[in-house]
Design a protein around this motif. Structure first.
Motif, mmCIF file in Angstrom:
data_model
loop_
_atom_site.group_PDB
_atom_site.id
_atom_site.type_symbol
_atom_site.label_atom_id
_atom_site.label_comp_id
_atom_site.label_asym_id
_atom_site.label_seq_id
_atom_site.Cartn_x
_atom_site.Cartn_y
_atom_site.Cartn_z
ATOM 1 N N UNK A 191 0.779 -1.224 0.000
ATOM 2 C CA UNK A 191 0.000 0.000 0.000
ATOM 3 C C UNK A 191 0.809 1.271 0.000
ATOM 4 N N UNK A 192 2.133 1.162 0.110
ATOM 5 C CA UNK A 192 2.987 2.343 0.032
ATOM 6 C C UNK A 192 3.736 2.332 -1.294
ATOM 7 N N UNK A 193 4.037 3.523 -1.853
ATOM 8 C CA UNK A 193 4.784 3.551 -3.115
ATOM 9 C C UNK A 193 6.113 2.805 -2.983
ATOM 10 N N UNK A 194 6.382 1.953 -3.950
ATOM 11 C CA UNK A 194 7.615 1.167 -3.992
ATOM 12 C C UNK A 194 7.764 0.229 -2.785
ATOM 13 N N UNK A 195 6.690 0.019 -2.062
ATOM 14 C CA UNK A 195 6.774 -0.824 -0.872
ATOM 15 C C UNK A 195 7.705 -0.259 0.179
ATOM 16 N N UNK A 196 7.766 1.076 0.272
ATOM 17 C CA UNK A 196 8.691 1.694 1.217
ATOM 18 C C UNK A 196 8.325 1.295 2.656
ATOM 19 N N UNK A 197 9.361 0.991 3.438
ATOM 20 C CA UNK A 197 9.180 0.575 4.830
ATOM 21 C C UNK A 197 9.698 1.658 5.768
ATOM 22 N N UNK A 198 9.166 1.660 6.969
ATOM 23 C CA UNK A 198 9.622 2.642 7.958
ATOM 24 C C UNK A 198 10.879 2.174 8.680
#
Length: 403
Positions: free
Chosen positions: A21-28
Motif C-alpha cells: 500500500x505504500x509507493x515502492x513498498x517503502x518501509x519505515x
C-alpha cells in the motif's frame, strides 16, 4: 535480547517492492538482518537488536531488491553489426538473409563457436547487466536449432553463474525459427523438438522452461500447441513470444497451458487479456525490440492494468532486434515508449520479473526472501527510471554476500 545473524545493513531507506500500500513498498524500518543468504529480519534498531558478524552503514541511501532480467538471448556466436550498417545503407532484410545473414547467420556462427568462445562473449554481456544491479538473468537458447548446439548453449548459460554473482535461469527456445535443414518441412522440425530435444533437456535438467516464437515468420499456433504439450509432459514450464508482429492468439494459447509469461504482446487483443489473468500469466514488455525495429504498435498497457495482469520489463538482449545490455536504459524506454510509471517499471524488474521466471524467493526485500540487494545513492527510486546512464549501485549483495 540480542539476536545473531551474518550481516546487518544499517541506516538504509528500504524500497522493499512489497505490495503493502505504500509507493515502492517503502518501509519505515531502517535496518536489515541477513542470515544464510536470506533476509532474517527488517527492523527498527530502537525496538530490536541484531548482532551481525559484519555490519554495513548505508548512510541513508536507498536499498532495493536486485533487478531481474526475465528475457534475454545473450548466448550466441558472432554479431550482426555489419547487417545493421547494411540496412542503413539501403539493403533489405530479405537481401541480407539471402546472403546468409539474419537469424540463420547467428545460427551458423553459434554452431561453429566453441563452448569456451560462447561462454567468454556471454560473460561480457552478462557483466554489463550485473554492473547495473541485475542479480538474476533468464537466458534462452534458440541459435543452435539442432540437438548438439542447443544443449551447448544451455550448458554455457549455466556456466555464467560460475563467473559472475548472478542467478541464471536457462530456457529452451528450440522453436525460435525453422532451421535451413527443415525449411521444406517445418512440421518435421517441430516433431524433432518434441520427441528428441525436449526429453533430452528435461532428462539433463538443462532448463526449467520451454519457449516458442508463435508468429507467421516463426511457428503456427498448432505447432506451438504440440510443443507446449510435450513440455508439460516432461514437467517443464512454458513461456511464449507472442503477438509481436500480428495477432495469432498465441497469448490465449499460452494461457491454456498456464504459461509463466507471454512476451512482446504489441498486437495482443484486449479481449484475450482476461485469459492471462485467469492463468496467472505475466505480461513481459520488451521496449528494446520495439525501439530497435522502429515499431509503432504499442502493447495494450491500459487494458493490462485494468485487468490487474502483472507487467514485467526485460532487455530482450539479442544480436538482431535488441542488442541492448542495459536494464536501466530499458527501464527508461518502458516509461517513455509505453507510458509505464517509474513504480510500475520497478515492479516490472523485481516482483513481476521474478514471477515470470517462477522465482518466488526473489524480487522483494522481505523476511525469508533471498538477500539479493543493491544500494543506490539516489534521492528517490524514480531516479533509476528517469535518467539514462546516471547511476550504478554503490554496493551489492548476492545471496547475502557483498560483491
Amino acid at each position: 535480547m540480542t539476536k545473531q545473524c551474518d550481516l546487518v545493513l544499517e541506516h538504509v531507506r528500504i524500497a522493499s517492492m512489497q505490495k503493502n500500500g505504500t509507493p515502492y513498498g517503502e518501509l519505515t524500518q531502517s535496518s536489515v538482518a541477513i542470515k544464510n543468504g536470506e533476509v532474517l529480519a527488517i527492523f527498527d534498531p530502537s525496538q530490536e537488536n541484531y548482532q551481525g558478524n559484519e555490519s554495513f552503514d548505508g548512510e541513508n541511501k536507498w536499498l532495493l531488491p536486485g533487478f531481474i532480467d526475465c528475457h534475454t538471448h545473450l548466448v550466441y556466436g558472432g554479431n550482426r553489426a555489419n547487417e545493421f550498417e547494411q540496412r542503413l545503407q539501403g539493403k533489405t532484410y530479405t537481401e541480407i538473409a539471402q546472403q546468409g545473414g539474419g537469424i540463420q547467420g547467428t545460427v551458423n556462427a553459434t554452431r561453429e563457436s566453441s563452448e569456451q568462445t560462447l561462454l567468454s562473449s556471454a560473460i561480457k554481456r552478462a557483466a554489463r547487466l550485473v554492473e547495473e544491479g541485475v542479480t538474476s538473468i533468464e537466458v534462452k537458447s534458440g541459435y543452435g536449432l539442432n540437438m548438439q548446439t542447443e544443449i551447448k548453449m544451455l550448458k554455457v548459460a549455466r556456466q555464467i553463474a560460475e563467473h559472475l554473482p548472478v542467478n541464471i535461469v536457462p530456457t529452451y527456445l528450440g522453436a525460435h525459427t525453422v532451421p535451413k535443414e527443415y525449411r521444406s518441412n517445418p512440421d518435421d522440425y517441430v516433431q524433432f523438438v518434441c520427441d528428441q530435444v525436449i526429453p533430452a533437456v528435461a532428462k539433463q535438467q538443462l532448463a526449467s522452461c520451454v519457449d516458442v516464437f508463435c508468429e507467421s515468420i516463426g511457428f503456427s499456433p498448432m505447432q506451438c500447441r504440440k510443443i507446449f504439450t510435450a513440455a508439460k509432459m516432461h514437467n517443464l514450464n512454458v513461456k511464449a513470444h507472442v503477438e509481436q508482429l500480428s495477432d495469432l492468439k498465441g497469448a490465449k494459447l499460452a494461457a491454456e497451458f498456464a504459461a509463466l509469461s507471454v512476451d512482446h504482446i504489441e498486437y495482443l487483443d484486449p479481449k484475450d487479456i482476461p485469459a492471462l489473468k485467469r492463468s496467472d500469466t505475466v505480461a513481459v514488455l520488451l521496449p528494446g525490440a520495439f525501439y530497435y525495429l522502429n515499431e509503432t504498435q504499442k502493447p495494450p498497457v491500459a487494458e493490462l492494468r485494468a485487468n490487474n495482469v502483472p507487467i514485467a520489463i526485460a532487455t530482450d538482449l539479442n544480436p538482431g532486434s535488441s542488442p541492448i545490455a542495459s536494464i536501466l536504459t530499458i527501464m527508461n524506454m518502458a516509461s517513455v515508449l509505453f507510458s509505464l510509471t517509474p513504480e510500475e517499471v520497478l515492479y516490472g524488474v523485481t516482483v513481476h520479473a521474478a514471477k515470470a521466471l517462477n522465482l518466488p524467493n526473489k524480487g522483494q526485500i522481505n523476511i525469508g526472501k533471498d538477500a539479493d540487494l543493491c544500494l543506490w545513492d539516489i534521492e528517490h527510486p524514480a531516479e533509476l527510471v528517469y535518467g539514462i546512464n546516471q547511476h550504478r549501485p554503490v554496493a551489492k549483495w548476492f545471496a547475502g554476500r557483498q560483491c
